[in-house]
Design an enzyme around this catalytic site. Structure first.
Site, mmCIF file in Angstrom:
data_model
loop_
_atom_site.group_PDB
_atom_site.id
_atom_site.type_symbol
_atom_site.label_atom_id
_atom_site.label_comp_id
_atom_site.label_asym_id
_atom_site.label_seq_id
_atom_site.Cartn_x
_atom_site.Cartn_y
_atom_site.Cartn_z
ATOM 1 N N ARG A 230 50.141 12.117 2.410
ATOM 2 C CA ARG A 230 50.260 13.896 4.090
ATOM 3 C C ARG A 230 50.629 12.408 4.599
ATOM 4 O O ARG A 230 51.294 12.635 5.689
ATOM 5 C CB ARG A 230 48.864 13.725 4.428
ATOM 6 C CG ARG A 230 48.864 15.655 3.425
ATOM 7 C CD ARG A 230 47.673 15.963 4.098
ATOM 8 N NE ARG A 230 48.156 16.980 5.418
ATOM 9 C CZ ARG A 230 48.843 17.817 5.463
ATOM 10 N NH1 ARG A 230 49.269 18.904 4.793
ATOM 11 N NH2 ARG A 230 49.052 18.304 7.143
ATOM 12 N N ARG B 151 58.760 12.515 7.175
ATOM 13 C CA ARG B 151 59.234 13.202 8.740
ATOM 14 C C ARG B 151 59.883 12.333 9.536
ATOM 15 O O ARG B 151 60.965 13.678 10.217
ATOM 16 C CB ARG B 151 58.639 14.461 8.580
ATOM 17 C CG ARG B 151 58.747 15.280 7.336
ATOM 18 C CD ARG B 151 56.940 16.520 7.445
ATOM 19 N NE ARG B 151 56.456 17.777 6.972
ATOM 20 C CZ ARG B 151 55.487 18.307 6.468
ATOM 21 N NH1 ARG B 151 53.968 17.711 7.776
ATOM 22 N NH2 ARG B 151 55.340 19.319 5.957
ATOM 23 N N GLU C 168 46.530 24.146 -5.767
ATOM 24 C CA GLU C 168 48.162 23.724 -5.883
ATOM 25 C C GLU C 168 47.878 23.221 -7.032
ATOM 26 O O GLU C 168 49.938 24.445 -7.873
ATOM 27 C CB GLU C 168 47.912 23.161 -4.735
ATOM 28 C CG GLU C 168 48.193 24.201 -3.510
ATOM 29 C CD GLU C 168 48.533 22.990 -2.096
ATOM 30 O OE1 GLU C 168 49.186 22.172 -2.447
ATOM 31 O OE2 GLU C 168 48.576 23.641 -1.372
ATOM 32 N N ASN D 107 60.856 20.508 6.837
ATOM 33 C CA ASN D 107 60.497 19.018 7.298
ATOM 34 C C ASN D 107 60.666 18.635 5.987
ATOM 35 O O ASN D 107 59.590 18.124 6.160
ATOM 36 C CB ASN D 107 59.206 19.203 8.081
ATOM 37 C CG ASN D 107 58.484 20.402 7.451
ATOM 38 O OD1 ASN D 107 59.386 21.413 6.262
ATOM 39 N ND2 ASN D 107 56.693 20.745 8.204
ATOM 40 N N THR E 262 53.410 17.650 10.527
ATOM 41 C CA THR E 262 54.298 18.710 10.629
ATOM 42 C C THR E 262 55.517 18.630 11.058
ATOM 43 O O THR E 262 56.196 19.155 10.504
ATOM 44 C CB THR E 262 52.776 20.166 10.503
ATOM 45 O OG1 THR E 262 51.460 20.126 9.684
ATOM 46 C CG2 THR E 262 53.836 21.248 9.897
ATOM 47 N N HIS F 112 56.253 19.319 1.402
ATOM 48 C CA HIS F 112 54.854 19.153 1.113
ATOM 49 C C HIS F 112 54.274 18.825 0.259
ATOM 50 O O HIS F 112 54.336 18.112 -0.517
ATOM 51 C CB HIS F 112 54.985 21.159 0.330
ATOM 52 C CG HIS F 112 53.470 21.551 0.053
ATOM 53 N ND1 HIS F 112 52.525 21.964 1.012
ATOM 54 C CD2 HIS F 112 52.791 21.221 -1.146
ATOM 55 C CE1 HIS F 112 51.870 22.394 1.060
ATOM 56 N NE2 HIS F 112 51.180 22.023 -0.379
ATOM 57 N N PHE G 266 56.292 32.385 11.148
ATOM 58 C CA PHE G 266 56.408 31.949 10.578
ATOM 59 C C PHE G 266 56.920 32.149 9.133
ATOM 60 O O PHE G 266 57.522 31.693 7.944
ATOM 61 C CB PHE G 266 56.698 30.635 11.026
ATOM 62 C CG PHE G 266 55.624 30.139 9.976
ATOM 63 C CD1 PHE G 266 54.957 29.031 9.891
ATOM 64 C CD2 PHE G 266 54.327 29.689 11.396
ATOM 65 C CE1 PHE G 266 54.207 29.094 8.592
ATOM 66 C CE2 PHE G 266 53.540 29.254 11.176
ATOM 67 C CZ PHE G 266 52.947 28.655 9.813
ATOM 68 N N LYS H 211 61.158 20.033 -0.281
ATOM 69 C CA LYS H 211 61.636 21.149 -0.718
ATOM 70 C C LYS H 211 63.259 21.169 -0.477
ATOM 71 O O LYS H 211 64.133 20.520 -0.144
ATOM 72 C CB LYS H 211 61.162 21.092 0.869
ATOM 73 C CG LYS H 211 59.748 21.523 1.425
ATOM 74 C CD LYS H 211 58.919 21.969 2.628
ATOM 75 C CE LYS H 211 58.101 22.086 3.342
ATOM 76 N NZ LYS H 211 57.807 22.321 4.365
ATOM 77 N N TYR I 256 52.040 29.884 -0.392
ATOM 78 C CA TYR I 256 52.141 29.827 0.807
ATOM 79 C C TYR I 256 50.548 30.703 1.971
ATOM 80 O O TYR I 256 51.505 31.541 3.215
ATOM 81 C CB TYR I 256 53.202 29.895 1.849
ATOM 82 C CG TYR I 256 54.198 27.980 1.792
ATOM 83 C CD1 TYR I 256 53.464 27.244 2.976
ATOM 84 C CD2 TYR I 256 55.187 28.440 1.611
ATOM 85 C CE1 TYR I 256 53.817 26.108 2.300
ATOM 86 C CE2 TYR I 256 56.126 26.841 1.391
ATOM 87 C CZ TYR I 256 54.842 25.830 2.094
ATOM 88 O OH TYR I 256 55.785 24.841 2.170
HETATM 89 P P1 IDP Z 1 52.394 21.346 6.396
HETATM 90 O O1 IDP Z 1 53.324 21.246 5.624
HETATM 91 O O2 IDP Z 1 52.472 19.797 7.096
HETATM 92 O O3 IDP Z 1 51.178 21.123 5.639
HETATM 93 P P2 IDP Z 1 51.200 23.644 7.569
HETATM 94 O O4 IDP Z 1 50.911 24.223 8.959
HETATM 95 O O5 IDP Z 1 50.666 24.066 6.135
HETATM 96 O O6 IDP Z 1 51.906 22.710 7.616
HETATM 97 O O7 IDP Z 1 52.327 25.213 7.577
HETATM 98 C C1 IDP Z 1 53.203 24.771 6.433
HETATM 99 C C2 IDP Z 1 54.647 24.354 6.756
HETATM 100 O O8 IDP Z 1 55.452 25.920 7.346
HETATM 101 C C3 IDP Z 1 55.656 23.916 7.073
HETATM 102 O O9 IDP Z 1 55.574 22.569 6.508
HETATM 103 C C4 IDP Z 1 57.045 23.992 7.755
HETATM 104 O O10 IDP Z 1 57.219 24.454 6.596
HETATM 105 C C5 IDP Z 1 56.382 25.787 8.148
HETATM 106 N N1 IDP Z 1 55.842 25.945 9.727
HETATM 107 C C6 IDP Z 1 54.329 25.109 9.713
HETATM 108 N N2 IDP Z 1 54.810 25.498 11.416
HETATM 109 C C7 IDP Z 1 55.763 26.324 11.504
HETATM 110 C C8 IDP Z 1 56.346 26.929 12.679
HETATM 111 O O11 IDP Z 1 55.492 26.922 13.933
HETATM 112 N N3 IDP Z 1 57.559 27.277 12.816
HETATM 113 C C9 IDP Z 1 58.806 27.168 11.193
HETATM 114 N N4 IDP Z 1 57.773 26.787 10.815
HETATM 115 C C10 IDP Z 1 57.104 26.551 10.220
HETATM 116 MG MG MG Z 2 50.143 22.887 4.444
#
Ligand code: IDP
Ligand code: MG
Length: 149
Positions: free
Chosen positions: A85, A102, A126, A112, A91, A115, A57, A9, A49
């Site tokens: 993962r 992370r 994807e 973070n 996350t 992805h 968010f 990212k 997304y």
């Molecule tokens: P992942 O990337 O671990 O699969 P997801 O729940 O799919 O996590 O969320 C996608 C992305 O959205 C996360 O990697 C992060 O960048 C962002 N994100 C998820 N939850 C939050 C939040 O509560 N606040 C801000 N950004 C978030």
């Molecule tokens: Mg995800």
């Protein structure tokens, strides 16, 4: 064989962490079958997304992923989704295990770093969204017999 989409990212690119992050996946034994650097369009970001649309968010997430270039990779291997993962970590970086990307490089969920697809089905979908089939390579690595049994 499973395939997964990895995005390094904008925060990771800006922080000079492209190399160290790629190294984690290479060292793990995952095979890179596609890789490129690009500036993500708002349209692609919203498609990628889409599952998070409407969440608080979501708009900041679109701003984050389009803010600066990213590096995307298609990785292949047995249980590649789960392996990647684990290498990426939870996350929320504060909840990610030390030793994960992370857990070693991140502090906040909105920064973070990486992805990774969350299921084999989403890995395929994807990769199809981010890569043209002509950008994906099929090749043998001579070391594979020392990584895969
Ligand atoms: P992942 O990337 O671990 O699969 P997801 O729940 O799919 O996590 O969320 C996608 C992305 O959205 C996360 O990697 C992060 O960048 C962002 N994100 C998820 N939850 C939050 C939040 O509560 N606040 C801000 N950004 C978030
Ligand atoms: Mg995800």
């Amino acid at each position: 064989m499973e395939r997964t989409l990895i995005i390094i990212k904008p925060d990771a690119v800006e922080r000079g962490l492209i190399g160290p992050i790629i190294t984690r996946f290479e060292q793990r034994g995952l095979k890179i079958i596609g890789m490129k650097m690009l500036q993500v369009s708002e349209e692609l970001a919203r498609k990628h997304y889409a599952v998070h649309e409407g969440k608080p968010f979501f708009e900041p997430l679109i701003e984050y992923i389009t803010a600066s270039p990213v590096v995307v990779m298609a990785l292949e291997g047995p249980q590649a989704v789960q392996a990647a993962r684990k290498t990426i970590g939870a996350t929320k970086p504060v909840e990610a295990e030390a030793g994960s990307i992370r857990g070693d490089f991140g502090m906040m969920v909105g920064r973070n770093l990486v992805h990774g697809s969350d299921s084999p089905e989403n890995g395929e979908a994807e990769i199809a969204l981010w890569f043209d089939p002509s950008e994906l390579l099929s090749y043998e690595r001579v070391i594979d017999r020392w990584i895969l049994e």
